[in-house]
Write an enzyme that holds these catalytic residues in place. Structure first.
Site, mmCIF file in Angstrom:
data_model
loop_
_atom_site.group_PDB
_atom_site.id
_atom_site.type_symbol
_atom_site.label_atom_id
_atom_site.label_comp_id
_atom_site.label_asym_id
_atom_site.label_seq_id
_atom_site.Cartn_x
_atom_site.Cartn_y
_atom_site.Cartn_z
ATOM 1 N N TRP A 160 5.170 -2.913 -1.095
ATOM 2 C CA TRP A 160 5.670 -3.744 -2.194
ATOM 3 C C TRP A 160 7.186 -3.630 -2.317
ATOM 4 O O TRP A 160 7.866 -4.605 -2.648
ATOM 5 C CB TRP A 160 5.006 -3.324 -3.511
ATOM 6 N N HIS A 161 7.710 -2.442 -2.026
ATOM 7 C CA HIS A 161 9.139 -2.220 -2.203
ATOM 8 C C HIS A 161 9.997 -2.953 -1.183
ATOM 9 O O HIS A 161 11.173 -3.216 -1.456
ATOM 10 C CB HIS A 161 9.455 -0.723 -2.149
ATOM 11 N N GLY A 162 9.457 -3.276 -0.034
ATOM 12 C CA GLY A 162 10.272 -3.982 0.930
ATOM 13 C C GLY A 162 9.596 -4.143 2.277
ATOM 14 O O GLY A 162 8.647 -3.428 2.599
ATOM 15 N N SER A 209 1.867 0.212 -2.221
ATOM 16 C CA SER A 209 3.003 0.422 -3.120
ATOM 17 C C SER A 209 4.310 0.518 -2.333
ATOM 18 O O SER A 209 5.335 -0.051 -2.729
ATOM 19 C CB SER A 209 2.798 1.699 -3.939
ATOM 20 N N PHE A 245 13.986 -5.809 -4.525
ATOM 21 C CA PHE A 245 12.534 -5.692 -4.408
ATOM 22 C C PHE A 245 11.818 -6.757 -5.216
ATOM 23 O O PHE A 245 10.656 -6.989 -4.994
ATOM 24 C CB PHE A 245 12.068 -4.300 -4.860
#
Length: 477
Positions: free
Chosen positions: A325-327, A322, A477
């Site tokens: 996933w954001h960066g 997770s 994102f």
């Protein structure tokens, strides 16, 4: 095109008028209009990346049909893994290739092997993480025989590219949105009114709270070496409200806009800063992403059914993924890791599902414990946000170290702003408004709704005049 821009203020009423008064004869024309509007909305950012959106849409549409029609498990697996590989391949190239190449090069250099990575000169297509996950969940659900493939290309295209959720979510499911897309919508005044309330409250969060907090948070984080403990504490709090106001504000606007067209999107935020523990926080924050990882990663890995080590493994996997996933930055990975550490004691003590009820406060000791739990959860969240906001893990560690060791709690003057007494007051008022309306979708509806709506619009116009921050955080994102 941003939700808080003049261009969108012209775009939305135009599409609304055409949708209900020109293309209102059947659902196919309504859907076709929304697809055209969605592609135009996306092309206002960069028309060159439309091909990625169209290609991804066609890929998952076609592979979904082939998976359903597959006569053998081998054939179904071929089309399934083709879709997964291509989708994740595009995401990996545009979002993660340079990160992995640079990280691997640094690792080699650290052991004395000189390496010069070949980096791609590409920009990250806005919304790619969101519409990729739309397609992935659709294909996975077909493969697992949870849903049937959609044979109407227009309906499926709208599910993937619907402009309110296209660039920053929420991450929709075919089981929720496609059935709505497939039927003709009739105008519902009450739903449209709810949509307007939610749009305005989203703009309040974005323009008044997020953009104002951003001014101070940026000044403090960019100059943390010269800031005292009190300023650094305020910086963490300001960023906490910046990212909440920014992202939940976008989600509110997306949900509100969608209601104007007779479609309901998944709720993405449910007053997360009133959570009593980290598990509750993740049930209230970015709900569509948290539930996506739960359903498509955590549960397939075994969830909480296995032994203690499997539970721990799955917890760390889901939080680290997770974060990633954001960066493409180790700060996001560590942010995810830290949240897993927060979550672990709750999981091991089987108390991660304790706070499922609504918060009720009375004048007793139990209520005091609730307030302390909320404050402690917010404190832990703010510490994690420091890693999310910092440029590097080292910067985050030094930021927190200086916060603890400086021990100076006086107000500091920020070169680009006045003292922040007014901002602290504004945050306090915002928290009280949300607390008093925590059982509602948004605070503006209900008694004296017209007065509250008028005051909110007036405040937006005043603060919008002085705001320098337009882009939403989650666009990256």
């Amino acid at each position: 095109m941003f939700f808080n821009s003049l261009a969108f203020a012209i775009f939305l009423p135009s599409v609304f008028f055409l949708y209900w008064f020109v293309f209102n004869k059947n659902k196919s024309t309504q859907n076709a209009l929304l697809i055209i509007a969605s592609y135009y909305f996306y092309s206002c950012w960069d028309w060159r990346f439309l091909f990625l959106l169209v290609f991804s849409t066609f890929l998952d549409y076609y592979t979904g049909i082939q998976i359903e029609k597959g006569k053998s498990e081998r054939n179904r697996k071929f089309w399934f893994w083709l879709s997964i590989s291509v989708n994740l391949g595009f995401l990996g190239i545009f979002k993660y290739y340079n990160f992995f190449a640079a990280s691997f090069s640094e690792l080699l250099n650290s052991v004395g092997i000189q390496a010069s990575p070949i980096l791609l000169k590409v920009i990250l297509p806005v919304g790619i993480s969101f519409y990729t996950f739309h397609g992935l969940s659709y294909v996975i659900d077909i493969y697992l025989k949870r849903i049937k493939a959609e044979y109407n290309f227009i309906d499926y295209s709208l599910f993937v590219s619907y402009f309110p959720l296209l660039v920053a979510g929420p991450i929709e499911r075919a089981t929720h949105l496609l059935p709505q897309v497939k039927v003709k919508r009739e105008f519902n005044f009450e739903k449209a009114k709810e949509g307007i309330y939610q749009i305005v409250w989203g703009l309040v969060k974005k323009i008044i709270i997020a953009d104002t907090c951003a001014t101070y948070a940026n000044a403090i984080f960019d100059n943390y070496n010269s800031m005292n403990s009190f300023s650094l504490i305020l910086g963490a709090i300001y960023f906490a409200f910046q990212i909440y106001g920014d992202f939940s504000g976008y989600s509110d606007i997306a949900l509100g806009v969608s209601k104007l067209f007779g479609l309901d999107l998944l709720r993405n935020f449910n007053y997360p800063y009133f959570s009593r523990d980290i598990a509750e926080f993740w049930r209230r924050w970015h709900i569509s992403l948290s539930s996506w990882f739960r359903d498509y990663l955590y549960i397939p890995l075994g969830g909480s059914k296995g032994g203690i080590w499997m539970k721990m493994r799955n917890t760390f996997i889901i939080f680290i993924v997770s974060g990633f996933w954001h960066g493409a930055n180790w700060t996001y990975v560590f942010w995810g890791f830290l949240n897993a550490v927060y979550f672990l004691p709750l999981l091991l003590s089987n108390s991660n599902r304790n706070n499922l009820d609504a918060i009720q406060l009375k004048y007793n000791f139990d209520s005091l414990k609730v307030i302390i739990s909320i404050l402690c959860t917010f404190l832990l969240t703010c510490i994690a946000w420091v890693f999310f906001r910092a440029r590097t893990i080292t910067d985050a560690v030094l930021y927190l170290k200086r916060m603890i060791t400086n021990w100076d709690f006086s107000f500091q003057y920020l070169a680009n702003e006045r003292y922040s007494y007014e901002l602290l007051l504004m945050i306090g008022v915002f928290v009280l408004i949300e607390w008093n309306n925590r059982n509602k979708i948004e605070p503006l509806s209900g008694k004296r709704s017209l007065l509250k709506l008028t005051l909110a619009i007036g405040a937006i116009m005043i603060f919008g005049t002085f705001s320098d921050y337009k882009e939403f955080i989650y666009f990256q994102f």
